[in-house]
Design a protein around this motif. Sequence first.
Motif, mmCIF file in Angstrom:
data_model
loop_
_atom_site.group_PDB
_atom_site.id
_atom_site.type_symbol
_atom_site.label_atom_id
_atom_site.label_comp_id
_atom_site.label_asym_id
_atom_site.label_seq_id
_atom_site.Cartn_x
_atom_site.Cartn_y
_atom_site.Cartn_z
ATOM 1 N N GLU A 1 42.309 48.319 45.691
ATOM 2 C CA GLU A 1 41.427 49.460 45.870
ATOM 3 C C GLU A 1 40.036 48.987 46.261
ATOM 4 O OE1 GLU A 1 43.522 52.469 42.610
ATOM 5 O OE2 GLU A 1 41.632 51.461 42.134
ATOM 6 N N GLU A 2 39.266 49.915 46.800
ATOM 7 C CA GLU A 2 37.882 49.610 47.122
ATOM 8 C C GLU A 2 37.064 49.533 45.834
ATOM 9 O OE1 GLU A 2 36.944 48.859 50.058
ATOM 10 O OE2 GLU A 2 38.868 49.326 51.015
ATOM 11 N N ASP A 3 35.975 48.736 45.879
ATOM 12 C CA ASP A 3 35.100 48.555 44.724
ATOM 13 C C ASP A 3 35.914 48.135 43.495
ATOM 14 O OD1 ASP A 3 32.861 48.469 43.143
ATOM 15 O OD2 ASP A 3 32.782 50.630 42.768
ATOM 16 N N ALA A 4 36.568 46.958 43.648
ATOM 17 C CA ALA A 4 37.452 46.499 42.580
ATOM 18 C C ALA A 4 36.697 46.282 41.280
ATOM 19 C CB ALA A 4 38.141 45.208 43.009
ATOM 20 N N ASN B 1 43.183 45.581 42.337
ATOM 21 C CA ASN B 1 42.977 44.583 43.384
ATOM 22 C C ASN B 1 43.170 45.150 44.786
ATOM 23 O OD1 ASN B 1 42.681 41.718 42.052
ATOM 24 N ND2 ASN B 1 44.250 42.787 40.870
ATOM 25 N N LYS C 1 36.082 49.500 39.501
ATOM 26 C CA LYS C 1 37.298 50.020 38.868
ATOM 27 C C LYS C 1 37.666 49.194 37.631
ATOM 28 C CE LYS C 1 37.894 53.205 41.926
ATOM 29 N NZ LYS C 1 38.891 53.111 42.971
ATOM 30 N N ARG D 1 44.739 38.442 49.877
ATOM 31 C CA ARG D 1 43.891 39.447 50.530
ATOM 32 C C ARG D 1 42.424 39.175 50.263
ATOM 33 N NH1 ARG D 1 42.256 44.573 48.432
ATOM 34 N NH2 ARG D 1 41.781 46.103 50.073
#
Length: 1064
Positions: free
Chosen positions: A480-483, A478, A486, A726
């Motif tokens: 990190e970029e490009d959740a 959650n 991932k 967020r």
Amino acid sequence: MKLKEINRTAMQAWSPAQQHPIYLAAGTSAQQLDATFSTSASLEIFELDLADPTLAMKSCGSFSSPHRYHKLVWGPHGIEDQSLPSGVLIAGGENGNIILYDASKIIAGDSEVIISQSEKHTGPVRALDVNSSQTNLVASGGNESEIYIWDLNNLSSPMTPGPKTQPLEDISCVAWNKQVQHILASASPSGKASVWDLRKNDLIIKVSDHSNRMHCSGLAWNPEVATQLVLASEDDRMPIIQMWDLRFATSPLKVLESHTRGVLAIAWSEADPELLLSCGKDNRILCWNPNTAEVLYELPTSTQWCFDIQWCPRNPAVLSAAAFDGHISIYSIMGGSNDNAITLQAEQLSSSFGNMDPFGTGKMLPPLQLPQTAPSQSTVTPLKKPPKWIRRPVGASFAFGGKLVTLDNIKPAAQQPQQTAAHVVHISQVVTETDFLDRSNQLQATLTAGKFLEYCETKIEAAPSEFEKTVWSFLKVNFEEDARGKYLDLLGYKKEELALKVFLCVHSVCSVEKKSTVVEEEEPPAAETSDLDEIPFEDEEPLHFILMTSCLLFLSDVDGLMTQALLTGDYEAAVNLCLHDNRMADGIILAIAGGPELLAKTQKKYFSKTQSKISKLISAVVMKDWSDILETCDLQNWKEALAAVMTYAKPEEFSSLCGLLGSRLEAAEDTALQAQACLCYICAGTVEQLVAYWAKAQDSSRPVFIELDCDLLVEKVVVLQRAVLRAQGGVSPDMGALLAEKMNQYTSLLASQGSLQMAISYLPTNTQQVAVDQLRDRLSRALGQQQQSGVRQTLPAAVPVQTYTQPQPPQVPAQPAAHTQYYPQVRDTLTPGEESTSGPQNGWNDPPALNRAPKKKKMPENFTPPAPITAPIMAPLGDPQVPAAQTMQTLQPQQQGPDQPVGPATFSPIQQQPLGPPGRNPSMPRGNMEGAPGAPIGDVIKVISIPTEKITKKPIPEEHMVLKTTFEGLIQKCLAAASDPQTKRKLDDAHKRLEYLYDKLREQTLSPAIVGGLHNMARSIECRCYSDGLNIHTHIVSSSNFSETSAFMPILKVVLTQANKLGV
């Protein structure tokens, strides 16, 4: 409160403290007769049974004696060695005889109860006392100053403490010192007390009152202070009790004066030195504190004198008093009610007549009618202070916040009993869960610093199980970029690996299928190798792995690869697999979704329609209908279903679809599938569903959740909350009841370990649960904070509820181009020389800038300077030669305030005041103000006086008047306390500008949230909590429209800041 009663006119003696049960001996008193004029005498023993509600005491033994007694004591001699199991009764007779009785034989009913006796004394023996240290020693006193020390083992040869005092007199009382065993005191009716030292066998000190009116009737030593004793006077002219200290024997240390007639007897409690009993001729029994001369308690007694009073050695709350009315009464100083005793006495009296005809008149007696007394009259108040034997010597108690409170009563020094005993209370912090506090501190530090990636990585490394590691891995994504990408990687769908698998399948499977053999060659054929030159692998192991791996959703290897391609969004790979497997319809449908170019390539090879196993999945991809897939798919393939939602779901429906899959998994019968529901809830960001599931799993004690207790749950929930916050741009959803309950439990755990400041930061603010409010109140009280009676504004620094964007300055509305002019020649715009200077302007509350140089006026290009003046100007006001612009010089726009926008000057009939006639030079003669007859009047300016329009403002609503009263009152307080002129100017300006707020309150244009915040600010001002008011101010400004509050909120901040600074 009276407990028991004995109908005897007798001397009394309690059994020793070592004796159980408790007995009271009563011997017929000498020189006293009862109502029957009986001359017989007896020695009786009664048992004290407090379980019996009646007043009567059970007689345990009686002995008919030829002697009457002046004094009776009961010593413990012989109890330890059981030679005398119940001790020895010592009696002082009328003829100088001292008789020893075996108490156990009297109780047993034996006839031979006398141990020994002696007649050495002259006259009656009125004084007896047993040494408390050596129980075989007894002191006795008779006439002619005779004092003997007896050894109970041998009465034949007593000793004397010293030579007889002169002149010879009777000995009324003797007493052994309670601390020093060889010190003996004696007193005589003349008022003198003598202190003897048996080691020196001599008199060491005499104590007497200088008034010579002190007739001693009682003598007693202090049980704890060896040098203090009390003397009682039976003289009605001096009914006092004197407390003497032998270190200062010149005058009494204390004088107890409450009796109105002489004192007959005293008794000092050995269990509590602050309790001294006295009885006198005024029919009163008083309980004193001899150290303060205060009466602590008065016993309810009869109308007869009490001549003897004694404490019970075994039960310190019980005492006995012998009165001249023929009764020995047993009392308790602990208070209580005498209703039961009064009722029993009335019943006994009534039953004695038995409804008979006692006088032979032939008439029955009527029932006995007793007056009904008020309950308050029969209730006896207890002591004013608790006695020593029921005070707690030590104590301990656990308090809120993990505190342990212990207490102990320090015993005062033996020589200073009058000082109040110190009460020491120790408060210590008890921490039992250090690991829990460490984890909580780590979580708090992460929330403060915002380093959630590092925190999640630490949890992944320390995870005790694979499932725990997976949960923290999903939580980490959650942040990190490009959740979604991932998430796909965590689910096992990596696009790079999938591309490699598809390439191998398309270029290798054909040759394998043509040979109809399983791929087992050590090396691939040369034709295939040439197509795979760009693939970086060294051997065939990836091929073996790909072909041997079965998909959970489908059986065929090609279907599995196609499923993975679709789940990862690789249209081209999926279409290639369809074409390779002769699934032309599927390929065309996928090509439509993949774009025109891919569709064109696919349609060339489409010849017929086929039905495959993944038609439903293809339909879902094309039609975007994922709810049907999630509702009907096999739960064993939940990863595939979740991956499909990750790839294709729209942002607005992503959360609901993940929640739908989680609900299905949660309802499954397989516990392994049920455990995966939490991953779906994490992806969906539905904190309430996640908490509900974890709570349900914990309650059912599933093995995988045994390790998840409250603090572990809160760690995950707080991290997920921050992730949702967020993702949603700083908008926090309302907290549900279950989550609020878990957060309340977590907060209670923190509070129990003493982390009060950290605990209050975790309390939910957007919930209405009573338990949360109660815990917040307790934490606030424990931290010393003042709570408001209204809505609490708690904004924890560690867990912010909302994030806010920087408000933009308001746009100044454009002024209308056209407006009414009441003076024809007044200019609407500023002249070039009057243009406002640009650049930063001072704020409304900033100090004026110093040394601001005036700017040079800019002249227009076509400006022609006027001709020089060569003659005085004498024209009147209405002279047409005077330029109109000069005449109307006073009508120029006033200098604008710093908060007003620069723009065209407009006329307002409300603000414009009627102008009076312009001033003139006083030296000029007053001429005709009108023009000359026949003069042109076309260009003359006529000043039209327009009446001022009176506008009545609406009143402020009554519920909001408190805002005006509070804010204006605070400004007045600040003005009174301020000494700086600049501060006073700010406050005066603030007082004027608050009218903006009052106008909005009159028009009721403010939102309910702003109005509620203003009321909270007013309450904080009333409590002088200006820091709380500033926090509320910040919350209002951050969460509301800036244009709605910009006119008055900065003013309120300045006022609150000044109030906090001035301390008003």
